[in-house]
Design a protein around this motif. Structure first.
Motif, mmCIF file in Angstrom:
data_model
loop_
_atom_site.group_PDB
_atom_site.id
_atom_site.type_symbol
_atom_site.label_atom_id
_atom_site.label_comp_id
_atom_site.label_asym_id
_atom_site.label_seq_id
_atom_site.Cartn_x
_atom_site.Cartn_y
_atom_site.Cartn_z
ATOM 1 N N HIS A 195 -40.280 -96.296 -133.348
ATOM 2 C CA HIS A 195 -40.437 -95.496 -134.164
ATOM 3 C C HIS A 195 -42.136 -96.320 -134.729
ATOM 4 O O HIS A 195 -42.149 -96.625 -133.829
ATOM 5 C CB HIS A 195 -39.524 -96.419 -135.187
ATOM 6 C CG HIS A 195 -38.366 -96.059 -135.844
ATOM 7 N ND1 HIS A 195 -37.631 -96.109 -134.717
ATOM 8 C CD2 HIS A 195 -38.287 -94.398 -136.507
ATOM 9 C CE1 HIS A 195 -36.129 -95.624 -135.416
ATOM 10 N NE2 HIS A 195 -36.432 -94.991 -135.562
ATOM 11 N N LEU A 196 -42.399 -95.621 -135.509
ATOM 12 C CA LEU A 196 -43.850 -95.179 -135.751
ATOM 13 C C LEU A 196 -44.441 -96.769 -136.040
ATOM 14 O O LEU A 196 -45.928 -97.035 -135.325
ATOM 15 C CB LEU A 196 -43.714 -94.595 -136.219
ATOM 16 C CG LEU A 196 -45.746 -93.997 -136.745
ATOM 17 C CD1 LEU A 196 -46.615 -93.407 -135.222
ATOM 18 C CD2 LEU A 196 -45.975 -92.485 -137.668
ATOM 19 N N LEU A 197 -43.976 -97.282 -136.730
ATOM 20 C CA LEU A 197 -44.505 -98.552 -137.109
ATOM 21 C C LEU A 197 -44.361 -99.415 -136.316
ATOM 22 O O LEU A 197 -44.758 -100.349 -136.953
ATOM 23 C CB LEU A 197 -43.541 -98.585 -138.673
ATOM 24 C CG LEU A 197 -44.263 -97.762 -139.666
ATOM 25 C CD1 LEU A 197 -43.894 -97.931 -141.331
ATOM 26 C CD2 LEU A 197 -45.731 -97.610 -140.214
ATOM 27 N N ASP A 198 -43.469 -99.475 -135.311
ATOM 28 C CA ASP A 198 -43.304 -100.392 -134.076
ATOM 29 C C ASP A 198 -45.004 -101.039 -133.243
ATOM 30 O O ASP A 198 -45.090 -101.806 -132.978
ATOM 31 C CB ASP A 198 -41.912 -100.321 -133.111
ATOM 32 C CG ASP A 198 -40.520 -100.011 -133.521
ATOM 33 O OD1 ASP A 198 -40.655 -100.780 -134.866
ATOM 34 O OD2 ASP A 198 -40.410 -99.162 -133.345
ATOM 35 N N PHE A 199 -45.447 -100.008 -133.548
ATOM 36 C CA PHE A 199 -47.338 -99.692 -132.967
ATOM 37 C C PHE A 199 -48.130 -100.475 -133.477
ATOM 38 O O PHE A 199 -49.073 -100.796 -133.132
ATOM 39 C CB PHE A 199 -47.263 -98.599 -132.366
ATOM 40 C CG PHE A 199 -46.247 -97.867 -131.584
ATOM 41 C CD1 PHE A 199 -46.360 -98.151 -130.281
ATOM 42 C CD2 PHE A 199 -45.228 -97.149 -131.721
ATOM 43 C CE1 PHE A 199 -46.047 -97.385 -129.727
ATOM 44 C CE2 PHE A 199 -44.694 -96.474 -130.820
ATOM 45 C CZ PHE A 199 -44.745 -96.519 -129.544
ATOM 46 N N ILE A 216 -54.349 -95.954 -135.266
ATOM 47 C CA ILE A 216 -54.507 -94.538 -135.028
ATOM 48 C C ILE A 216 -53.950 -93.667 -134.087
ATOM 49 O O ILE A 216 -53.288 -94.148 -132.900
ATOM 50 C CB ILE A 216 -55.969 -94.653 -134.549
ATOM 51 C CG1 ILE A 216 -57.086 -95.203 -135.073
ATOM 52 C CG2 ILE A 216 -56.520 -93.462 -133.920
ATOM 53 C CD1 ILE A 216 -58.112 -95.710 -134.060
ATOM 54 N N LEU A 217 -53.680 -92.122 -135.118
ATOM 55 C CA LEU A 217 -52.694 -91.248 -133.308
ATOM 56 C C LEU A 217 -53.762 -90.202 -133.154
ATOM 57 O O LEU A 217 -54.288 -89.616 -133.821
ATOM 58 C CB LEU A 217 -51.296 -90.636 -134.330
ATOM 59 C CG LEU A 217 -50.902 -91.788 -135.779
ATOM 60 C CD1 LEU A 217 -49.957 -90.941 -136.314
ATOM 61 C CD2 LEU A 217 -49.871 -92.441 -134.129
ATOM 62 N N ASN A 218 -53.983 -90.277 -132.104
ATOM 63 C CA ASN A 218 -53.718 -88.971 -131.266
ATOM 64 C C ASN A 218 -53.192 -87.828 -130.502
ATOM 65 O O ASN A 218 -52.470 -88.612 -129.972
ATOM 66 C CB ASN A 218 -55.303 -89.819 -130.475
ATOM 67 C CG ASN A 218 -56.299 -88.641 -129.713
ATOM 68 O OD1 ASN A 218 -55.873 -87.398 -130.104
ATOM 69 N ND2 ASN A 218 -56.136 -89.065 -128.263
ATOM 70 N N PHE A 219 -52.857 -86.686 -131.176
ATOM 71 C CA PHE A 219 -52.490 -85.509 -130.951
ATOM 72 C C PHE A 219 -53.524 -84.548 -129.355
ATOM 73 O O PHE A 219 -54.398 -84.628 -129.437
ATOM 74 C CB PHE A 219 -51.823 -84.617 -131.746
ATOM 75 C CG PHE A 219 -50.967 -85.578 -132.678
ATOM 76 C CD1 PHE A 219 -49.242 -85.932 -132.340
ATOM 77 C CD2 PHE A 219 -51.285 -86.177 -133.889
ATOM 78 C CE1 PHE A 219 -49.052 -87.077 -133.615
ATOM 79 C CE2 PHE A 219 -50.445 -86.857 -134.566
ATOM 80 C CZ PHE A 219 -49.666 -87.058 -134.931
ATOM 81 N N GLY A 220 -52.835 -83.944 -128.676
ATOM 82 C CA GLY A 220 -53.081 -83.390 -127.733
ATOM 83 C C GLY A 220 -52.250 -82.613 -126.622
ATOM 84 O O GLY A 220 -51.058 -83.104 -126.970
ATOM 85 N N GLN A 240 -50.304 -103.827 -135.735
ATOM 86 C CA GLN A 240 -50.801 -104.876 -135.390
ATOM 87 C C GLN A 240 -50.588 -105.542 -135.900
ATOM 88 O O GLN A 240 -52.196 -104.903 -136.547
ATOM 89 C CB GLN A 240 -51.133 -105.094 -133.646
ATOM 90 C CG GLN A 240 -50.344 -104.320 -132.065
ATOM 91 C CD GLN A 240 -51.505 -104.530 -130.925
ATOM 92 O OE1 GLN A 240 -52.298 -104.858 -131.147
ATOM 93 N NE2 GLN A 240 -51.124 -103.803 -130.421
ATOM 94 N N ASP A 241 -50.378 -106.420 -136.542
ATOM 95 C CA ASP A 241 -51.128 -107.341 -137.636
ATOM 96 C C ASP A 241 -51.223 -106.014 -138.775
ATOM 97 O O ASP A 241 -51.110 -105.269 -139.004
ATOM 98 C CB ASP A 241 -51.974 -108.512 -137.283
ATOM 99 C CG ASP A 241 -51.998 -109.211 -135.945
ATOM 100 O OD1 ASP A 241 -50.638 -110.191 -135.944
ATOM 101 O OD2 ASP A 241 -52.163 -109.500 -134.953
ATOM 102 N N ASN A 242 -52.557 -106.891 -139.490
ATOM 103 C CA ASN A 242 -53.559 -105.726 -140.167
ATOM 104 C C ASN A 242 -54.123 -104.584 -140.367
ATOM 105 O O ASN A 242 -55.229 -104.408 -140.469
ATOM 106 C CB ASN A 242 -53.293 -106.554 -141.359
ATOM 107 C CG ASN A 242 -54.216 -105.818 -142.611
ATOM 108 O OD1 ASN A 242 -52.482 -104.840 -142.740
ATOM 109 N ND2 ASN A 242 -54.890 -106.506 -143.715
ATOM 110 N N GLN A 243 -53.992 -104.592 -138.587
ATOM 111 C CA GLN A 243 -55.210 -103.785 -138.148
ATOM 112 C C GLN A 243 -54.522 -101.703 -137.961
ATOM 113 O O GLN A 243 -53.426 -101.771 -137.913
ATOM 114 C CB GLN A 243 -54.959 -103.975 -136.111
ATOM 115 C CG GLN A 243 -55.669 -104.709 -136.375
ATOM 116 C CD GLN A 243 -56.133 -105.103 -134.643
ATOM 117 O OE1 GLN A 243 -55.067 -104.040 -134.358
ATOM 118 N NE2 GLN A 243 -55.567 -105.797 -134.214
#
Length: 116
Positions: free
Chosen positions: A97-101, A109-113, A103-106
């Motif tokens: 799931h997206l939010l599994d990635f 960024i998603l990069n699509f290609g 880390q803390d409060n950082q």
């Protein structure tokens, strides 16, 4: 209410599509092949219309489209609200799931290609 409206819309489309496939099989074949061109599905030499064309407007097709459309209802994002926890597939084929990635409060960024 949204799920009921989606159910009615998709069911109507499948019934009309199936009816047209029965009444006008050649015209529907041309239409489906044209859609395959848009998605570039027909560029794969291992796929032939006979393999996937008849599955359009089937009961399995109806269930698949409903599942996808209902799942997308959960993926709406609104400014100022938390991001949806959308399922994603890693390069290894693992479903996360997206939010599994996060880390803390950082920021995430998603990069699509595309590699074509």
């Amino acid at each position: 209410l949204q799920k009921i409206l989606i159910l009615l819309h998709v069911t109507a489309c499948v019934v009309v599509g199936k009816t047209l496939m029965i009444l006008f099989p050649n015209a529907m074949k041309r239409y489906i092949l044209k859609q395959g061109e848009k998605s570039r599905m027909n560029e794969n030499p291992k796929f032939s219309y006979e393999n996937w064309g008849p599955t359009f407007f089937s009961f399995k097709y109806l269930l698949f489209v409903l599942k996808v459309k209902w799942k997308r209802l959960e993926d709406e994002a609104y400014e100022g609200h938390p991001a949806p926890n959308t399922p994603v597939v890693t390069v290894n084929g693992e479903v996360r799931h997206l939010l599994d990635f996060m880390q803390d409060n950082q920021p995430l960024i998603l990069n699509f290609g595309s590699c074509t």
